[in-house]
Each structure stands twice: as structure tokens, then as C-alpha cells.
Design an enzyme around this catalytic site. Structure first.
Site, PDB file in Angstrom:
ATOM      1  N   GLY A 200      75.938 -11.388  24.537  1.00 16.88           N
ATOM      2  CA  GLY A 200      76.535 -11.856  25.790  1.00 16.88           C
ATOM      3  C   GLY A 200      76.858 -13.333  25.814  1.00 16.88           C
ATOM      4  O   GLY A 200      78.005 -13.738  25.945  1.00 16.88           O
ATOM      5  N   SER A 201      75.829 -14.163  25.652  1.00 17.74           N
ATOM      6  CA  SER A 201      76.099 -15.601  25.769  1.00 17.74           C
ATOM      7  C   SER A 201      76.584 -16.165  24.440  1.00 17.74           C
ATOM      8  O   SER A 201      76.192 -15.702  23.375  1.00 17.74           O
ATOM      9  CB  SER A 201      74.846 -16.338  26.227  1.00 17.74           C
ATOM     10  OG  SER A 201      73.804 -16.156  25.313  1.00 17.74           O
TER      11      SER A 201
ATOM     12  N   CYS B 167      64.676  -8.194  24.458  1.00 22.13           N
ATOM     13  CA  CYS B 167      64.450  -9.278  23.494  1.00 22.13           C
ATOM     14  C   CYS B 167      63.283  -8.993  22.563  1.00 22.13           C
ATOM     15  O   CYS B 167      62.681  -9.905  22.034  1.00 22.13           O
ATOM     16  CB  CYS B 167      64.158 -10.571  24.215  1.00 22.13           C
ATOM     17  SG  CYS B 167      65.501 -11.074  25.233  1.00 22.13           S
TER      18      CYS B 167
ATOM     19  N   HIS C 255      67.004 -17.002  16.587  1.00 19.60           N
ATOM     20  CA  HIS C 255      66.060 -18.020  17.048  1.00 19.60           C
ATOM     21  C   HIS C 255      65.954 -19.182  16.080  1.00 19.60           C
ATOM     22  O   HIS C 255      65.179 -20.103  16.295  1.00 19.60           O
ATOM     23  CB  HIS C 255      64.694 -17.386  17.303  1.00 19.60           C
ATOM     24  CG  HIS C 255      64.786 -16.238  18.271  1.00 19.60           C
ATOM     25  ND1 HIS C 255      65.057 -14.947  17.863  1.00 19.60           N
ATOM     26  CD2 HIS C 255      64.707 -16.195  19.615  1.00 19.60           C
ATOM     27  CE1 HIS C 255      65.118 -14.160  18.923  1.00 19.60           C
ATOM     28  NE2 HIS C 255      64.907 -14.886  20.001  1.00 19.60           N
TER      29      HIS C 255
END
Ligand code: GLN
Ligand code: ZN
Length: 756
Positions: free
Chosen positions: A432-433, A644, A695
């Protein structure tokens, strides 16, 4: 009556500790300066407690990073890889907390996990082969002496031996049992040292007692404390529990030689019942945790005073305290300058909770209904908040079974969707982001400061979207996203656009280390006021012929990352939010958006601590709330969800029962074990176990991603596998994002060829 608390926040009213520690990490302040800041913060908090009339104060509840890490250090459980760095004690500590990379070496940090059912994270202690456990309680005693010098009555606190052993991980080949004796011995020494120093009470936190306990657990606990307590001499020991009740071991702990039992009367469903049915041991003090340590609301004095009256009938050794440490609430409502009194009058943060405990203790000794403090509280508690929405309540009340089900079965839907979208095998997408660049953040901050209008702000957002869509087409991604440039936070953004939400300025709560979060507050009935994301998604869709994914946050996540109301149930709130998201889903669909993702990043977070309650208390309504969002769409509209994490082996059926068409989740770091579980249950939802880890800034190679996809194909049928990163890209930079996505698409194409 004596009054106390289980613990206090430590990050600082204005997050002073956070900023000081981060400066220390950057080398901008010295160790001595950092310690001075910490000392000032500790003494301020003790003074506050004293002023508020708290008679006994916990000490050593302060931490530079985390209490469990402090305990590991106190037990000398410092793994060899950190010792070898040869750093100062403070830097060794920080190396355990965050890893170390520099001239002394390169080591990873301790793992971090969620602390029971909170959004706080603790550092997972490690038990290593050959580790020599022994007591090193300098910090605890230094803070004890420091407090004594301030003229307060201090009670040192530490997490206990049982919780430590339950939560620690043992190195491969090391049996945890072999650490029972050394841990026991260290705790015995601790009590002996306390006696030497004239400590009157020590508090030992054992929250692991509120988890399901089997007979081996009970045996371990009893074994530990029979011996530990034999060394206590004149020191009084408070066994502190929180986050639930001790139904599995109440008998046992009643018999052991503790001098006080700290019980949770807020989250502990059976706490009152346990006392009613079994009585309370006459030789012990009852530390009654009656003021909620987790929320931001004033407590209901009338209810609490009635409870105190009841408790007084069972014991004359009563101490009033909080249900858990106040670590989980912000400092003080006095810092909130923008909220009106009409709202603030309902709030109690840590400082105000101290006053509540003191007032409750005083009132309980009087004919309280005549007292002003009591009447004032009653008038607040009973007053109407002015955010009632009849329409929303009626809609929730009118929901029936069919509002939670899509009427075409998933397998058929998936077929229709494939036909409609014409996607290749192993479709590629993102979560999404896209990177929140300096420009994106500057745009938002200019708008927040009122330097630009909403129109100007949106114009920029549209420009970012355009660039993002072009980039994705260039990368040849199959299902596109608009990039989420209009939001910085997946919960705050929706909260701001809902009625019923309230935002604070300073309600920061420590999440881990120096990281804090500021959850929005559900103040009244929640509803959507107008479409929230539609114009962004619609614009993005207009720029391409490829499917554009609409991007929403799910009701359970929005609820779990907010401060919830106390006057209605979690289910009610989740359904209200579910209805609001449902409207948004239907509007997106009407605007021609064919794929809609509803993120549930926090679904697992509030799973009850006891297994027997997973469904009845949580999953039943949580899954319904999610399905409520999407049950109204046409069968050919594809619903995605994202999580997540991949630790859902034990609720895998429930994840499938969310009835999404596709789920993406994090698997790249957790060794793909989840794939076996998916295969075993015949998981119906199409799956995108992230093929690389977002990450870290590292760019995965094509071969590496090909390898990951092949591994996934061993367990997931090729028609059901999606290829995507493991989470949103907003924290990444543009260069590594583009490079990684390029490799990801190339890898998908290679494997597609192989499958032909
Ligand atoms: N859609 C969100 C994003 O891409 C999901 C974030 C999350 O999972 N925490 O940022
Ligand atoms: Zn995620």
C-alpha cells in the site's frame, strides 16, 4: 489505608528520557548527562506521588529501555556476544537492546515481543550455555537509596523468577530447567541483600501467573518460591500480578509465604470470585488493583467504593493500588492545552490516577456519599458526553447474520475475479504505502501548520500519486496502489475522518525503548462523515488500465490502536467502526475500484491471554467486524487483507474465516514455517507471504526472491500465490524500494516461465 501503584511511566512528561537517550546514542550528550536527566525524572515522579498522597512508591520501575532487560542484567544473564564487545555497562545494555555495529564488533539485539496483552514490547532474555547467573542488583539498590534520600517510602520492584523463566529463550541445546536453581539463588540473594539494607517491602511482578497454567507450571512456581521466600528474613514480599486473574494458582499462592498479594480487579474477571469463594489468607496484605492502569478514563468512584467495602469484609489488611503499572498510560492531562474541559473532565492519566487512588482511600473511610469528591465524580461519570449517535447505535443493533457473510462462496468468487482482472500467475503487488519522502512529509506539515489550504495540499498528494502510479507501471507490477501519501498513520488518518474520535497532544505511551505512540481516543459513537479515501483511489485508478487497490484499515486494528471507551463493549465499537469502513468499501466499489485491501495489522494483538476465551471474548466479534466491512461487495470485487506477522498457526482457521479473497503477510523473516500450516488446513484465501523483508534497507537479489517463491510454491498452489513485499514501504527510501521491486518483478517472471 495505605496507597500505592504498581509502577509509573518513565519516558518523561515531555518524553525527556526518550530525547536524552537518543542524544546519547548520537553522541550529543555524555553518560553523566543522560544519568542526570534520568535522576531528575525519577525524583520528579516520586515527588508527584508523595504530593498526591501515595504512601508507598515503587522504585526500580524506571528503566533506560525495558524492565525485562534490566532483570536480565540483574541476573547477569548477559550473553557472551555482548560481553566480548568490551563496552561500558551502559553501552553493553544498549547493545543488548538495539544491537551494536561499530569498531567493537557487529551483534544483533535481543528479540522483542509484545508484553502480554499490551502494546508495550519487552526484550526477550536469552539463556546461553555456560552462562553464570548471579545477582548484580546495583541499579535496584541505587534507586532504592536515592528514593529514601528523598524522604519517600520506597518499595523496590523487579519482574520475578517465574515470568523470567517462562519468557526467556534458551539457546539451542540448553535446557531451561538447568537455570531454575541459579535463578532461585539469585533471587534468594536479592532478598538477603534487601534485608541487609533495611528494605521493608519488595515487589515481585509475576504477570505470567495470569496465563493458562498447567500442573508443571504450578509446580515450577511453587518450587521457585518455596525456596526464594525461605531467604526473606524480615523483608516483606509482595507478589504482584496483573493483566488478568490468577484462577489457576490462587490456592497455591495463598499458601506460600508471601506477605502481600497484588491482584487485578480490572482485567481479572475472576478476581472477586476467587476471593469470595476461597476467602483471603489472613496472614497477607491484599494489594487491590482497582484503578485501571491501562486506560485514560476517570474511574467510577461509586463502583470502586462498593468494591472496597466488599473487600474490607474479607480482610483488614487492604492496600489500594492500580490494576497494572501506569507505564501504559500518558503522564498528565494538564499537558493537554487544546482539548476542552468538556472532554478533559472525563480523562485521568497517570498523575490523575494517583489522585484517584488517594481520594478513594480517603472516601472509603468516610460516609462517602456526602463527600464533595464523591459527588463530583458521580456527576462526571453520569453526565452525557454529547457524542451519542442514535442512528449508528440503531444500525449496529439491527445487524443480523447475513450482514457478516458474502453470499457467493469464496472459490467461486476467486474464479470470477480471475476472469475479470486477467492477471498472470503469481500476480505482483505491494502492501500500500510507498516511501514517505521529505517532500511528502513537508507537504503534510505545511498543511497542519495552516501554511497551505486543503486544496493545495491535495494537489501535491495527487502529484505524488501520479508519479507513484507511473513508477509502478514502469516496474510492471500487476496490481497497483496509490501510495498512501495522504496519511502518515494508518489509524490516525481514519480516526481524524470519523465522528466520535478525539485527538490528544501529549498522550504518549511507551511502545518499546524510546519509541512512543499516541493513540487517538474513541470518545463517542463512531461514524464516517464523508468519503475518506475515494477521491485518491479514484484518481489513481484513472491513471492506469491495471487494477488499482483501494487501501483501508480494518475495524479491529483501528480499535486496538485507539484508547477505547469504557461505557460500551469492544464489540459495539468494532461494529461501529466496521459500519464506517463498510460505507467506504461500498463507495470505493461504486467508484470502479475492483480490488480493496482492508489491513488488520493488529488483529492478533488483543487475543485474550487465556485460550478458552479466544473465541467467546474476542475472535467471534472481531471476525464479524471484519466481514461486516466487505460482505456487501459484488463477488467479482476482490478483497485483500494484510497482517504484519505470520505467527497465526494457532488461529489459521480464523484467518481463513475472515473470508478475504487474498491475504498478504510477513513471512520473509520468520522462516516460512507458516506455509506448512497453510497447506495442512487447506487454506482457502489466496496468499502473499512477503518475498522480502522491508524492515531493512537491504536490496534482495533476483535469485534470492526466486528461491523464496519456489519455496512457497512447494506449499501453496500456484493459482493461489501472490508475490509482494512483506509490509508497506513507507519507512524505506526510494532507491532501495525501486531496486527491490524491480528484482521482485523479475523474479516473479522467471518463476512464471518455469511454471508454463
Ligand atoms: N497499508 C499499510 C502500508 O502499506 C499497511 C501498514 C502495516 O501493515 N503496518 O503502510
Ligand atoms: Zn504490515
Amino acid at each position: 489505608m495505605n496507597t500505592t501503584i504498581v509502577g509509573y511511566p518513565r519516558i518523561g512528561k515531555m518524553r525527556e528520557l526518550k530525547f536524552a537517550i537518543e542524544k546519547y546514542w548520537r553522541g550529543e550528550v555524555t553518560e553523566a548527562e543522560l544519568k542526570e536527566t534520568a535522576k531528575t525524572l525519577r525524583s520528579e515522579k516520586l515527588k508527584k506521588q508523595k504530593q498526591a498522597g501515595i504512601t508507598i512508591s515503587p522504585v526500580n520501575d524506571f528503566s533506560y529501555y525495558d524492565g525485562m532487560l534490566d532483570l536480565a542484567v540483574m541476573l547477569n544473564a548477559v550473553p557472551e556476544r555482548y560481553r566480548k564487545l568490551n563496552l561500558s555497562p551502559l553501552d553493553t545494555y544498549f547493545a543488548m537492546a538495539r544491537g551494536y555495529q561499530g569498531e567493537h564488533g557487529d551483534v544483533k539485539a535481543f528479540a522483542m515481543k509484545k508484553w502480554f496483552n499490551t502494546n508495550y514490547h519487552y526484550m526477550v532474555p536469552e539463556l546461553e550455555n555456560g552462562m553464570e547467573l548471579k545477582l548484580q542488583a546495583d541499579k535496584l539498590f541505587a534507586e532504592y537509596e536515592e528514593a529514601k534520600a528523598l524522604g519517600v517510602c520506597p518499595r523496590p520492584v523487579t519482574i520475578g523468577a517465574y515470568t523470567f523463566l517462562k519468557l526467556a529463550v534458551a539457546e539451542n541445546g540448553v535446557a531451561k530447567e538447568s537455570y531454575v536453581e541459579p535463578v532461585k539463588k539469585a533471587f534468594q540473594e536479592l532478598l538477603q541483600e534487601c534485608e541487609k539494607r533495611g528494605v521493608e517491602w519488595i515487589q515481585i511482578d509475576e504477570p505470567a501467573l495470569v496465563l493458562d497454567m498447567d500442573s508443571a507450571d504450578k509446580k515450577l512456581f511453587c518450587d521457585l518460591y518455596q525456596d526464594i521466600l525461605s531467604a526473606k528474613g524480615s523483608v516483606k514480599v509482595l507478589l504482584q500480578t496483573y493483566f488478568g486473574d490468577v484462577r489457576d494458582c490462587y490456592q497455591e499462592i495463598s499458601k506460600l509465604a508471601f506477605d502481600g498479594l497484588g491482584l487485578d480487579f480490572v482485567e481479572g474477571k475472576y478476581t472477586e470470585k476467587l476471593i469470595q469463594e476461597n476467602g483471603f489468607p489472613a496472614d497477607k496484605y491484599l494489594y487491590a488493583g482497582i484503578v485501571n492502569g491501562k486506560n485514560i478514563w476517570k474511574c467510577d468512584y461509586d463502583k470502586k467504593l462498593k468494591l472496597i467495602e466488599e473487600l474490607k469484609k474479607t480482610t483488614d489488611k487492604l492496600v489500594l493500588t492500580t490494576s497494572c503499572s501506569l507505564l501504559h498510560v500518558p503522564y498528565t492531562t494538564k499537558s493537554e492545552k487544546k482539548l476542552s474541559q468538556d472532554i478533559l473532565k472525563y480523562f485521568a492519566y497517570a498523575e490523575e490516577k494517583l489522585e484517584e487512588i488517594h481520594e478513594l482511600a480517603e472516601l472509603s473511610e468516610k460516609d462517602y456519599t456526602k463527600e464533595e469528591a464523591y459527588q463530583k465524580n458521580v456527576s462526571v461519570i453520569q453526565s452525557e458526553r454529547g457524542m451519542k449517535d442514535e442512528e449508528v447505535c440503531q444500525k449496529v443493533a439491527a445487524l443480523t447474520e447475513k450482514d457478516f457473510v458474502r453470499n457467493v462462496p469464496r472459490v467461486e468468487r476467486q474464479k470470477l475475479q480471475r476472469e475479470r482482472m486477467g492477471l498472470p500467475l503469481l500476480p505482483t503487488t505491494t502492501i500500500g504505502s510507498f516511501p514517505q519522502t521529505k517532500e511528502v512529509k513537508a507537504n503534510r506539515s505545511r498543511f497542519r501548520k495552516g501554511e497551505i489550504t486543503k486544496e493545495q495540499y491535495d494537489e501535491k498528494v495527487f502529484a505524488f500519486i501520479k508519479e507513484c502510479v507511473e513508477e509502478q507501471e514502469k516496474l510492471d507490477i500487476d496490481v497497483l496502489v496509490h501510495g498512501e501519501y495522504e496519511r502518515n498513520d494508518m489509524v490516525e488518518f481514519f480516526g481524524e475522518n470519523f465522528g466520535g474520535y478525539v485527538f490528544t497532544e501529549h498522550a504518549w505511551v511507551q511502545s518499546y525503548g524510546t519509541r512512543c505512540v499516541k493513540p487517538p481516543v474513541i470518545f463517542g459513537d463512531v461514524k464516517r462523515i464523508e468519503p475518506i479515501t475515494v477521491k485518491y483511489s479514484q484518481y489513481a485508478a484513472s491513471l492506469t488500465n491495471r487494477p488499482m487497490k483501494g487501501m483501508l484499515t480494518g475495524p479491529v486494528t483501528i480499535l486496538n490502536w485507539s484508547f477505547p471507551r469504557e461505557d460500551v463493549s469492544h464489540k459495539e465499537m468494532a461494529f461501529q467502526i466496521g459500519l464506517a469502513i463498510r460505507q467506504e468499501v461500498l463507495d470505493l466499489e461504486a467508484a470502479g475500484i475492483s480490488v480493496i485491501q482492508i489491513d488488520e495489522a493488529a488483529l492478533r494483538e488483543k487475543l485474550p491471554l487465556r485460550k478458552a476465551e479466544w473465541h467467546s471474548d474476542y475472535l467471534d466479534w472481531a471476525l464479524e467486524a471484519f466481514r461486516l466491512c466487505h460482505s456487501g461487495v459484488k463477488p467479482e470485487t476482490q478483497i485483500h487483507t494484510h497482517m504484519c506477522y505470520s505467527e497465526f498457526d494457532d488461529i489459521i482457521k480464523d484467518i481463513d474465516a475472515m473470508d478475504a479473497d487474498v491475504i498478504t503477510f510477513e513471512a520473509s523473516r520468520s522462516k516460512l514455517e507458516i506455509l506448512d500450516a497453510l497447506k495442512e488446513v487447506g487454506f482457502e484465501t489466496e496468499s502473499g507471504p512477503g518475498v522480502y523483508d522491508i524492515h531493512s534497507p537491504r536490496v534482495p537479489s533476483v535469485e534470492e526472491i526466486v528461491g523464496a517463491i519456489r519455496k512457497m510454491l512447494e506449499k501453496i498452489p500456484k493459482e493461489k500465490l501472490w508475490v509482494n513485499p512483506d509490509c508497506g514501504l513507507k519507512t524505506r527510501g526510494i532507491p532501495e524500494t525501486e531496486a527491490s521491486l524491480k528484482n521482485m518483478v523479475a523474479a516473479a517472471k522467471i518463476v512464471r516461465e518455469e511454471l508454463k
